[in-house]
Design a protein around this motif. Sequence first.
Motif, PDB file in Angstrom:
ATOM      1  N   ARG A  13       1.983  15.474  13.056  1.00 17.80           N
ATOM      2  CA  ARG A  13       2.341  14.553  12.415  1.00 17.80           C
ATOM      3  C   ARG A  13       3.533  14.544  11.562  1.00 17.80           C
ATOM      4  O   ARG A  13       3.839  15.375  11.018  1.00 17.80           O
ATOM      5  CB  ARG A  13       1.113  14.144  11.167  1.00 17.80           C
ATOM      6  N   ARG A  14       4.063  13.260  11.334  1.00 21.45           N
ATOM      7  CA  ARG A  14       5.276  13.097  10.636  1.00 21.45           C
ATOM      8  C   ARG A  14       5.118  12.198   9.507  1.00 21.45           C
ATOM      9  O   ARG A  14       4.305  11.382   9.530  1.00 21.45           O
ATOM     10  CB  ARG A  14       6.382  12.469  11.748  1.00 21.45           C
ATOM     11  N   CYS A  15       6.137  12.455   8.512  1.00 24.30           N
ATOM     12  CA  CYS A  15       6.048  11.765   7.129  1.00 24.30           C
ATOM     13  C   CYS A  15       6.453  10.227   7.329  1.00 24.30           C
ATOM     14  O   CYS A  15       7.251   9.982   8.328  1.00 24.30           O
ATOM     15  CB  CYS A  15       7.258  12.318   6.314  1.00 24.30           C
ATOM     16  N   ASP A  16       5.526   9.259   6.705  1.00 27.00           N
ATOM     17  CA  ASP A  16       5.744   8.005   6.815  1.00 27.00           C
ATOM     18  C   ASP A  16       7.177   7.579   6.318  1.00 27.00           C
ATOM     19  O   ASP A  16       7.555   6.368   6.684  1.00 27.00           O
ATOM     20  CB  ASP A  16       4.852   7.060   5.983  1.00 27.00           C
ATOM     21  N   VAL A  23       2.715  17.489   5.159  1.00 25.69           N
ATOM     22  CA  VAL A  23       1.724  18.446   4.435  1.00 25.69           C
ATOM     23  C   VAL A  23       0.416  18.055   3.871  1.00 25.69           C
ATOM     24  O   VAL A  23      -0.383  18.575   3.382  1.00 25.69           O
ATOM     25  CB  VAL A  23       2.660  19.166   3.523  1.00 25.69           C
ATOM     26  N   GLY A  24       0.625  16.615   3.529  1.00 20.35           N
ATOM     27  CA  GLY A  24      -0.465  16.039   2.719  1.00 20.35           C
ATOM     28  C   GLY A  24      -0.608  14.687   2.972  1.00 20.35           C
ATOM     29  O   GLY A  24       0.185  13.896   3.497  1.00 20.35           O
ATOM     30  N   THR A  25      -1.411  13.822   1.905  1.00 17.75           N
ATOM     31  CA  THR A  25      -1.621  12.442   1.949  1.00 17.75           C
ATOM     32  C   THR A  25      -1.309  12.015   0.501  1.00 17.75           C
ATOM     33  O   THR A  25      -1.885  12.856  -0.558  1.00 17.75           O
ATOM     34  CB  THR A  25      -2.845  11.906   2.376  1.00 17.75           C
ATOM     35  N   ILE A  26      -0.381  11.009   0.206  1.00 20.44           N
ATOM     36  CA  ILE A  26      -0.069  10.431  -1.462  1.00 20.44           C
ATOM     37  C   ILE A  26      -0.993   9.045  -1.163  1.00 20.44           C
ATOM     38  O   ILE A  26      -0.902   8.267  -0.234  1.00 20.44           O
ATOM     39  CB  ILE A  26       1.215  10.323  -1.663  1.00 20.44           C
ATOM     40  N   THR A  27      -1.546   9.095  -2.247  1.00 23.55           N
ATOM     41  CA  THR A  27      -2.441   7.679  -2.366  1.00 23.55           C
ATOM     42  C   THR A  27      -1.971   7.117  -3.749  1.00 23.55           C
ATOM     43  O   THR A  27      -2.067   7.612  -4.789  1.00 23.55           O
ATOM     44  CB  THR A  27      -3.921   7.989  -2.461  1.00 23.55           C
ATOM     45  N   PHE A  28      -1.550   5.809  -3.491  1.00 24.19           N
ATOM     46  CA  PHE A  28      -0.852   4.998  -4.727  1.00 24.19           C
ATOM     47  C   PHE A  28      -2.092   4.096  -5.102  1.00 24.19           C
ATOM     48  O   PHE A  28      -2.772   3.355  -4.207  1.00 24.19           O
ATOM     49  CB  PHE A  28       0.145   4.139  -4.395  1.00 24.19           C
ATOM     50  N   ILE A  29      -2.722   4.237  -6.537  1.00 21.89           N
ATOM     51  CA  ILE A  29      -3.918   3.452  -6.728  1.00 21.89           C
ATOM     52  C   ILE A  29      -3.370   2.438  -7.755  1.00 21.89           C
ATOM     53  O   ILE A  29      -2.758   2.421  -8.631  1.00 21.89           O
ATOM     54  CB  ILE A  29      -4.771   4.298  -7.676  1.00 21.89           C
ATOM     55  N   ALA A  30      -3.547   1.058  -7.095  1.00 23.29           N
ATOM     56  CA  ALA A  30      -3.060  -0.040  -7.484  1.00 23.29           C
ATOM     57  C   ALA A  30      -4.155  -1.139  -7.791  1.00 23.29           C
ATOM     58  O   ALA A  30      -5.356  -0.763  -7.522  1.00 23.29           O
ATOM     59  CB  ALA A  30      -1.931  -0.673  -6.539  1.00 23.29           C
ATOM     60  N   VAL A  31      -3.901  -2.200  -8.270  1.00 28.44           N
ATOM     61  CA  VAL A  31      -4.746  -3.165  -8.893  1.00 28.44           C
ATOM     62  C   VAL A  31      -5.318  -3.885  -7.506  1.00 28.44           C
ATOM     63  O   VAL A  31      -6.564  -4.069  -7.430  1.00 28.44           O
ATOM     64  CB  VAL A  31      -4.279  -4.548  -9.593  1.00 28.44           C
ATOM     65  N   ASP A  32      -4.580  -3.929  -6.391  1.00 23.67           N
ATOM     66  CA  ASP A  32      -4.978  -4.449  -5.222  1.00 23.67           C
ATOM     67  C   ASP A  32      -5.677  -3.319  -3.999  1.00 23.67           C
ATOM     68  O   ASP A  32      -5.776  -3.782  -3.124  1.00 23.67           O
ATOM     69  CB  ASP A  32      -4.133  -5.162  -4.506  1.00 23.67           C
ATOM     70  N   GLY A  33      -6.093  -1.984  -4.627  1.00 23.29           N
ATOM     71  CA  GLY A  33      -6.805  -1.139  -3.903  1.00 23.29           C
ATOM     72  C   GLY A  33      -5.826  -0.083  -3.881  1.00 23.29           C
ATOM     73  O   GLY A  33      -4.798   0.288  -4.485  1.00 23.29           O
ATOM     74  N   ALA A  38       1.012   9.219   4.747  1.00 14.81           N
ATOM     75  CA  ALA A  38       1.304  10.644   4.987  1.00 14.81           C
ATOM     76  C   ALA A  38       2.740  11.066   4.420  1.00 14.81           C
ATOM     77  O   ALA A  38       3.701  10.268   4.950  1.00 14.81           O
ATOM     78  CB  ALA A  38       1.201  10.763   6.616  1.00 14.81           C
ATOM     79  N   VAL A  39       2.971  12.327   3.971  1.00 16.53           N
ATOM     80  CA  VAL A  39       3.971  12.867   3.260  1.00 16.53           C
ATOM     81  C   VAL A  39       4.416  14.075   3.835  1.00 16.53           C
ATOM     82  O   VAL A  39       3.500  14.903   3.486  1.00 16.53           O
ATOM     83  CB  VAL A  39       4.108  12.366   1.808  1.00 16.53           C
ATOM     84  N   CYS A  40       5.830  14.567   3.682  1.00 15.93           N
ATOM     85  CA  CYS A  40       6.186  15.942   3.801  1.00 15.93           C
ATOM     86  C   CYS A  40       6.091  16.411   1.919  1.00 15.93           C
ATOM     87  O   CYS A  40       6.083  15.664   1.211  1.00 15.93           O
ATOM     88  CB  CYS A  40       7.294  15.954   4.282  1.00 15.93           C
ATOM     89  N   LEU A  41       6.486  17.572   2.154  1.00 13.67           N
ATOM     90  CA  LEU A  41       6.464  18.259   0.865  1.00 13.67           C
ATOM     91  C   LEU A  41       7.662  17.604  -0.226  1.00 13.67           C
ATOM     92  O   LEU A  41       7.145  17.545  -1.238  1.00 13.67           O
ATOM     93  CB  LEU A  41       6.955  19.754   1.123  1.00 13.67           C
ATOM     94  N   ASP A  42       8.794  17.246   0.598  1.00 13.48           N
ATOM     95  CA  ASP A  42       9.856  16.767  -0.465  1.00 13.48           C
ATOM     96  C   ASP A  42       9.441  15.338  -0.929  1.00 13.48           C
ATOM     97  O   ASP A  42       9.548  14.846  -2.072  1.00 13.48           O
ATOM     98  CB  ASP A  42      11.183  16.662   0.370  1.00 13.48           C
ATOM     99  N   CYS A  43       8.931  14.637  -0.189  1.00 10.86           N
ATOM    100  CA  CYS A  43       8.495  13.098  -0.500  1.00 10.86           C
ATOM    101  C   CYS A  43       7.541  13.319  -1.496  1.00 10.86           C
ATOM    102  O   CYS A  43       7.197  12.326  -2.460  1.00 10.86           O
ATOM    103  CB  CYS A  43       8.165  12.418   0.636  1.00 10.86           C
ATOM    104  N   ARG A  56      -0.291   5.297 -10.721  1.00 12.16           N
ATOM    105  CA  ARG A  56      -1.299   6.308 -10.577  1.00 12.16           C
ATOM    106  C   ARG A  56      -1.410   6.751  -9.389  1.00 12.16           C
ATOM    107  O   ARG A  56      -1.189   5.712  -8.407  1.00 12.16           O
ATOM    108  CB  ARG A  56      -2.758   5.334 -10.789  1.00 12.16           C
ATOM    109  N   LEU A  57      -1.280   8.010  -9.071  1.00 16.11           N
ATOM    110  CA  LEU A  57      -1.210   8.599  -7.673  1.00 16.11           C
ATOM    111  C   LEU A  57      -2.083   9.925  -7.433  1.00 16.11           C
ATOM    112  O   LEU A  57      -2.356  10.409  -8.475  1.00 16.11           O
ATOM    113  CB  LEU A  57       0.030   8.713  -7.192  1.00 16.11           C
ATOM    114  N   ARG A  58      -2.410  10.091  -6.361  1.00 16.62           N
ATOM    115  CA  ARG A  58      -3.103  11.480  -6.127  1.00 16.62           C
ATOM    116  C   ARG A  58      -2.575  11.847  -4.779  1.00 16.62           C
ATOM    117  O   ARG A  58      -2.360  11.134  -3.695  1.00 16.62           O
ATOM    118  CB  ARG A  58      -4.662  10.932  -5.821  1.00 16.62           C
ATOM    119  N   PHE A  59      -2.146  13.198  -4.764  1.00 19.81           N
ATOM    120  CA  PHE A  59      -1.559  13.945  -3.787  1.00 19.81           C
ATOM    121  C   PHE A  59      -2.894  14.787  -3.102  1.00 19.81           C
ATOM    122  O   PHE A  59      -3.141  15.792  -3.677  1.00 19.81           O
ATOM    123  CB  PHE A  59      -0.361  14.586  -4.081  1.00 19.81           C
TER     124      PHE A  59
END
Length: 77
Positions: A13-16, A23-33, A38-43, A56-59
């Motif tokens: 899989r490739r970084c968006d 290497v994982g997933t980053i989730t941005f938690i916003a008012v609209d959801g 999908a992100v690499c280690l650097d991103c 607010r975010l979760r990796f």
Amino acid sequence: MRTQTNRGLPFARRCDSCDAAVVGTITFIAVDGEHRYAVCLDCATDALTHPARHARLRFTVARTGAVVTRGVIGGAA
């Protein structure tokens, strides 16, 4: 172009953001959801180190399931 390794492993899989290996997933938690990418280690490091104001975010690490949160109060993540 996405290529297969010489060992016959499935496509990686490739970084968006930058097309490096994920290497994982980053989730941005916003008012609209929640918005997941999908992100690499650097991103992921860049997003966790320099988040937008009031972000607010979760990796979540794909391989181990470990979770790193930033800006999320208590168990809201």
